[in-house]
Design a protein around this motif. Structure first.
Motif, PDB file in Angstrom:
ATOM      1  N   SER A 228      -3.365   9.603   3.585  1.00  0.00           N
ATOM      2  CA  SER A 228      -2.002   9.101   3.436  1.00  0.00           C
ATOM      3  C   SER A 228      -1.009  10.250   3.422  1.00  0.00           C
ATOM      4  N   MET A 229      -1.384  11.335   2.738  1.00  0.00           N
ATOM      5  CA  MET A 229      -0.494  12.490   2.659  1.00  0.00           C
ATOM      6  C   MET A 229      -0.129  12.972   4.056  1.00  0.00           C
ATOM      7  N   LYS A 230      -1.137  13.010   4.923  1.00  0.00           N
ATOM      8  CA  LYS A 230      -0.872  13.495   6.276  1.00  0.00           C
ATOM      9  C   LYS A 230      -0.096  12.476   7.081  1.00  0.00           C
ATOM     10  N   MET A 231      -0.436  11.186   6.892  1.00  0.00           N
ATOM     11  CA  MET A 231       0.202  10.146   7.687  1.00  0.00           C
ATOM     12  C   MET A 231       1.683  10.043   7.372  1.00  0.00           C
ATOM     13  N   TYR A 232       1.992  10.125   6.100  1.00  0.00           N
ATOM     14  CA  TYR A 232       3.376   9.881   5.685  1.00  0.00           C
ATOM     15  C   TYR A 232       4.132  11.188   5.484  1.00  0.00           C
TER      16      TYR A 232
ATOM     17  N   GLU B  64       0.839  -1.205   0.000  1.00  0.00           N
ATOM     18  CA  GLU B  64       0.000   0.000   0.000  1.00  0.00           C
ATOM     19  C   GLU B  64       0.875   1.256   0.000  1.00  0.00           C
ATOM     20  N   LYS B  65       1.902   1.217   0.820  1.00  0.00           N
ATOM     21  CA  LYS B  65       2.759   2.391   0.954  1.00  0.00           C
ATOM     22  C   LYS B  65       3.529   2.643  -0.327  1.00  0.00           C
ATOM     23  N   MET B  66       4.040   1.549  -0.893  1.00  0.00           N
ATOM     24  CA  MET B  66       4.809   1.690  -2.129  1.00  0.00           C
ATOM     25  C   MET B  66       3.912   2.200  -3.255  1.00  0.00           C
ATOM     26  N   LYS B  67       2.686   1.687  -3.281  1.00  0.00           N
ATOM     27  CA  LYS B  67       1.739   2.099  -4.308  1.00  0.00           C
ATOM     28  C   LYS B  67       1.490   3.592  -4.184  1.00  0.00           C
ATOM     29  N   PHE B  68       1.255   4.016  -2.960  1.00  0.00           N
ATOM     30  CA  PHE B  68       1.008   5.435  -2.723  1.00  0.00           C
ATOM     31  C   PHE B  68       2.207   6.258  -3.164  1.00  0.00           C
ATOM     32  N   LYS B  69       3.403   5.777  -2.834  1.00  0.00           N
ATOM     33  CA  LYS B  69       4.610   6.503  -3.194  1.00  0.00           C
ATOM     34  C   LYS B  69       4.740   6.628  -4.698  1.00  0.00           C
ATOM     35  N   SER B  70       4.545   5.507  -5.383  1.00  0.00           N
ATOM     36  CA  SER B  70       4.774   5.564  -6.824  1.00  0.00           C
ATOM     37  C   SER B  70       3.696   6.415  -7.503  1.00  0.00           C
TER      38      SER B  70
END
Lengths: 805, 805
Positions: free
Chosen positions: A763-767, A318-324
């Motif tokens: 996600s933007m806020k979390m990461y 999930e995190k990688m997906k969000f990053k990419s």
């Protein structure tokens, strides 16, 4: 003449002279030479031809920038970016909602065909030549879509694009088979129909399903590892169980090694427990230890381990997906930005260019909203957007703009008496006492329904008379809804999901009452909806509100996961129908161990004769709807082995493979779903905790809000700019804005842009911290994507492209 | 005279003059006045009486410091700290392993009594007066323990301590009941026996179970919230289902509202699916939608939500638990430190004091280890431990010390030829080729076993002959073990868990072979262990090693969770036995819907007569062992409603309450177990990821290692100190160290202290940053716990305590 009218784009796109699109511009090539030599027309004496070509090249740039942003939004890789005018026209053809809908309809039609094909649903059966012709038509449509794609991507990219290649192959096979069916006028064993969902998955609108599938495949390797561990223990225990229990002739579960393995596989799902234990247990009480140890290891330990491993992988994925996705969007924004800046001012995008972009990117947007979006992006307050400003593009683009109301209530402008009445109602409906009174009414209603239902005898005439309690409660709810609407104003009222829920439940209940009063059939309707009112009680507690809000936030994702599951179901249903259609029927399996469940005989007990029915023959693969129900039952797992054994006894041992494979596949998908729910909730709760979000008042949850202040002069200037320079005709929205400004009497007006919050925002806020790192890392390696881009520009197809920088 | 011999403790403890312990010191009170006036005896002329009393007060301080550290380790609250000499003697009496074992045995005895009480296990039945007398004896023991506790805690603290109070009440009730049983010579309805596990839970050795129970109770509030949501939907659907399906007379599942609720409750566990759907489905195919929607909402959504909420709470609770344990330990260390420093040097603890402490804290530790532990703590290299050094106390205390071997292999000191041979073997067994060859052998063995088992007919004489393949493989494994032991040296070999596993499996297989050769009965033994060799294959892949290592790390915790589950089982088993003993038997439930499962009749099919057995009468509550098996079956959930309905048909409707309660309780415990496994694994994987731990070579996983260098002079000085000042007689370990140092020829020797890694170590690394925050927060509010402490010191019971500072 407005500012920047003669600006020359920094980069010129798609301006190869062979382009069909630019051929109207007879002087094109010559003009570009001038551009390349940086000969800018003097402001005093504009050369109309140069002006014209300049405008056209700007338009081209706007379009390409819009395409880049679109690609960023849809996560389309840039190597599929159209690289010349031919490609562009095909691209534009293949990228609009009409085309997407056609694509979707074709795919759905293809899938629905299985309702009418060979083992058809009785009332939907079609003749062979009808459904085969329909299929051929649909396949031709798919072929046409693929041709468009080929034209747009070019042969090389087309070949390199895996998904498209698979689709092409499947299409080819389906084509041949459809023709064979037409020629033979009968269906043969068409297992390849199980591949039909590929067409659906490839649709633009099914992007979420594609992402789910990718996520499932990414979670597979660790899953398979643990699965092997699971199966390994199963085999060890099967050998052991065979040795221990095969001597007992009353024990059919361990009579051979194969039976032993199958029994333990089923035991893994607990479906045959405790029956599988009973023969051995009745002989020796200590034999239960074997089963307890097996279940403890397999079911309670390794199965949970499976979940843990998938959950962990899922988290990472999930995190990688969000990053990419985030970096892809950033890259898209950079590409677009390069196309929008002019040679004179390479650091910024002015309103004119932004407006041009938006005309392509969101054709339906009003000029006022385009202007407000520009203002919202423009943090620095300068006349141009810097790249930093532009990075926020995707956050701002979905906003719905509205002028901030000067008054608090909708009735502020009403005469004094009316105002006081409405103010009173407003205070009433907002009071805690009113809320709790309503909760009390709902609770009483709930108890009433329960008591009433309990006192009814079986199926008596209670459907005929309208119970008076029903009318009373409905009246109370009706009054509440009216009070709330008048007190809060319709807009405020309907902006809350909970109110919407109350409203619709009440309205449906009224409809039900009418149906009941006029003795209409669908009374079920009411029965369904009456207890639903009780759901309102869950608003009382914070945790429930959180849970239900999260549920609604998750809903789109859940739906896409459900669709993914259905796609798996479809494939398995087709295979099941091809092999197991019509193999089970009442009394079919009298020689098997599950004969009981398929038996349908008249039994005489005492002096009564009754039909003893084992209903399991209903769980069959006779048509696609039955197959779906059967597969759902297999998913729920309980008693699935009865269906398996029934089918197996009528076919061969190898049928078990189908059922076992299905179990494992659904296990994967279900584990992913569980992991997803876990992840989403834990994420949401962490988020609430981290941001110490109050979340107390559900009415306050308005999602993302942007504020923009527009002064009167600014508004007039903009109107002027649009009217004279851009030649936009439909300026009513902008004119309205100016009028509103004038009428308000203030020198400026604040506009609010709202949109609901998405997972991405969370996600933007979390990461937050990690995102900064990613950006830095990205800008360090920034050359790399840019270079890829240039390499592509220099590739044979794009050699004619004239790049200025 | 050694350094610090005349130091006066900064704080004097337990020195109230009424103390029985100090009465030997006749001059005590006078001497303390001197101490309080800081009159230190001059070094030249030591007053022997003052010296003696000083030594005694130091001893007291050592003891109290040791008690503090013990309390820190056991997470005993400081308000139960013994506060005077009376309390101390009771405390010491109640805090040693003999007492703990007695406590445990009493509790276990009490629980085991239910094997022989009224519905007894046949071969363990005891007469009423025998088991009642035994029970009374055990209860007297418990009462005695409680008296000791009362003496140590004092009345007020005793009353305030909830757990102890509950225990006292339960004890009282049990006492009365046991006497009643003895008098009446027959057991009455003794449901209170279900409370017996309280005695077990309160045992010192069951601290882990207590913590689990606390964790379960802490996770309850959110769990209950979601459970209510679940039950709420259940009731709504029950009403709906009743309205929809009650008209169908062939559908027994929805005939009344109660049936409807029960059916949907069972459907929640999937145990009656798809049967519950079948009558409705056979009438109208669309009715499956009701069930699909119900299962999707309840089973696939809310149940997973339950897991998510518990998992989230669990995460938080774990962290808080770790934090409070950590801070409690820190506080304990501070208390102990205050007691160990002298008035002359209030900033440090020197070896003498440390040694004094360790004599009380770890009486079995050798002087050498005490000295090395002191060195390991002493990071600064000064002669005294600062508080900062002392904070590491708990990390260092469990270390096992060993001098670092100068040579690499055990055979380094052997003659040349032998050395070369062993070196060769060493290289061989360490080579990849050898490892993979062994994996290959194991794999072939696995396939062989499978094929062999498959080719056997049912239960033929294969137990008689020893298969030759078995001997061959066993020989290979034997040679492998021998090679490895000789090549690596026994110590290195056995220090790896995997080797230990290989070794034991091989040895057991040999034993099995012998048993087989001599035609002994327990051949199962071999069969079990042969496939276990295959587990070695899982060493090949990194992930399996991780998983299995984590499994071993988790084992203690899993065991304590298992014990917690057994405690719940026990209580439910007692209740079940009291109400449902002997209610089910063959053919008992012919009027119920599950008659089939209890039927035991001779059926004639064709010309064969066979016994058709429904074995479910075996799932009964006739004695505690049967009850446990039945409860396990209920835990597994599948077909649990058959047991429920069987019992219900023989008793009343209310029996269902028992089964439903049990289901919900096990659901809680099982959810906690799943959450625990999830949490532990995700934590472990995060840890590996965060620390980029290689984890590649399982042989390298040695846990926590501390290094300490000891120089020759230091060693001699220490020896001297111990010999002359402390008067310790058993100095062989220290002398050995000196000898080793001399023999090694180096001026210093490095000692390695090792211990296995615990969850605590992992947590320390994971929460590194947070821990610093906690410490800061703690030291800011440091006054608060200290004040609590002083408040307690000033409380009436402690008023006589003489505190120096």
């Amino acid at each position: 003449m407005a500012d920047g009218d003669d600006d020359v784009p920094l980069i010129l796109t798609w301006d190869d002279t062979s382009s069909g699109l630019l051929e109207e511009d007879e002087n094109g090539a010559g003009n570009y030479d001038v551009v390349n030599n940086v000969v800018i027309p003097t402001p005093g004496a504009p050369d109309p031809r140069a002006q014209n070509s300049l405008r056209q090249s700007w338009e081209m740039n706007y379009q390409e920038a819009a395409i880049y942003l679109q690609e960023g939004e849809n996560n389309d890789k840039f190597f599929t970016h159209p690289r010349n005018a031919h490609a562009l026209s095909a691209y534009l053809f293949a990228h609009n909602h009409l085309f997407y809908v056609m694509e979707l309809l074709t795919a759905v039609l293809l899938m629905l065909l299985s309702l009418s094909e060979a083992p058809a649903v009785p009332f939907l059966r079609l003749d062979v030549y009808v459904h085969a012709t329909l299929e051929l038509l649909a396949l031709v449509m798919v072929a046409f879509e693929l041709c468009m794609k080929l034209r747009w991507l070019g042969f090389h990219t087309f070949i390199r694009h895996k998904r498209t290649m698979v689709k092409t192959c499947v299409l080819f096979i389906q084509f041949i088979e459809a023709i064979v069916v037409l020629v033979r006028q009968t269906s043969h064993l068409r297992v390849t129909r199980a591949l039909r969902p590929i067409f659906l998955v490839d649709c633009r609108y099914c992007g979420a399903v594609r992402r789910n599938l990718r996520q499932i495949f990414q979670s597979l390797p660790p899953f398979i590892d643990i699965l092997l561990l699971l199966l390994f223990f199963m085999v060890i225990f099967a050998i052991l169980g065979f040795c221990l229990f095969s001597a007992n002739s009353a024990d059919p579960y361990f009579s051979t090694l194969e039976n032993s393995i199958v029994s333990l596989f089923v035991l893994l799902t607990t479906a045959n427990f405790p029956d599988v234990m009973m023969p051995a247990y009745s002989k020796n009480r200590w034999s239960c230890i074997f089963f307890i140890v097996y279940l403890s290891i397999e079911l309670y330990f390794i199965m949970n381990l499976l979940l843990a491993v998938v959950f962990d992988t899922f988290n990472g994925v999930e995190k990688m997906k969000f990053k990419s996705l985030l970096l892809h969007k950033r890259s898209a924004i950079e590409h677009a930005f390069q196309l929008l800046v002019s040679r004179q001012r390479p650091d910024g995008v002015c309103l004119k260019q932004f407006d041009g972009l938006m005309r392509f990117y969101r054709p339906r947007m009003t000029p006022q909203d385009r202007f407000l979006t520009f203002k919202a992006l423009n943090h620095s307050g300068a006349t141009m957007l810097s790249l930093q400003d532009f990075y926020k593009f995707y956050e701002v683009i979905g906003l719905k703009w509205k002028a901030r109301r000067s008054g608090e209530h909708w009735f502020d402008d009403l005469p004094r008496t009316a105002f006081l009445i409405f103010k009173g109602i407003n205070l009433l409906v907002k009071s805690k006492a009113f809320q709790y009174a309503m909760y009390l009414v709902v609770a009483i209603n709930g108890i009433w329904i329960l008591v009433e239902t309990n006192m009814l005898n079986v199926g008596v005439s209670w459907t005929r008379v309208v119970p008076w309690s029903y009318i009373i409660f409905l009246t109370i709810y009706g009054i509440e809804v009216l009070l709330k609407i008048t007190g809060l104003g319709p807009l405020t009222y309907f902006s809350s999901g909970w109110n919407l829920f109350d409203f619709s439940v009440t309205v449906f209940a009224f409809l039900g009452l009418i149906a009941l009063a006029f003795d209409m059939e669908p009374f079920y309707f009411i029965v369904v909806l009456r207890p639903l009112q009780l759901l309102r009680l869950f608003k009382i507690k914070q945790r429930y509100r959180n849970v239900l809000d999260t549920m609604f936030e998750l809903f789109p994702r859940m739906a896409s996961l459900g669709l993914t599951l259905i796609i798996f179901y479809y494939s398995f249903a087709i295979v099941g129908m091809e092999f197991f259609a019509d193999v089970v029927y009442p009394n079919c399996c009298n020689t098997s161990t599950v004969a009981q469940s398929y038996r349908q005989i008249n039994v005489t007990i005492g002096n009564r004769t009754m039909l003893e029915e084992g209903y399991y023959y209903l769980n069959n693969f006779n048509n696609i709807l039955s197959s779906f129900v059967t597969l759902f039952e297999l998913t729920v797992v309980n008693n699935w082995y009865i269906t398996m054994e029934g089918v197996t006894s009528q076919t061969t041992h190898w049928s078990r493979l189908y059922f076992m494979t299905f179990y494992i596949v659904t296990m994967v998908v279900m584990t992913i779903i569980v992991a997803f729910i876990l992840d989403a909730f834990v994420f949401r709760m962490n988020y609430s905790r981290k941001n110490r979000e109050p979340l107390d008042d559900p009415e306050d949850e308005k999602g993302i809000v942007f504020e923009t202040e527009v002064s009167q002069t600014e508004a007039l200037q903009t109107l002027d700019l649009y009217k004279h320079t851009l030649g936009v005709t439909n300026l009513s929205s902008l004119q309205d804005m100016c009028v509103a400004l004038e009428r308000s009497g203030h020198s400026s007006l604040v506009f609010l842009g709202r949109r609901s919050r998405t997972k991405c925002d969370l996600s933007m806020k979390m990461y937050e911290e990690e995102i900064q790192e990613w950006y830095e890392e990205y800008s360090r390696t920034n050359l790399q994507p840019d270079e890829t881009f240039h390499r592509e520009l220099d590739s044979p197809e794009a050699s004619a492209t004239n790049s200025v920088n």
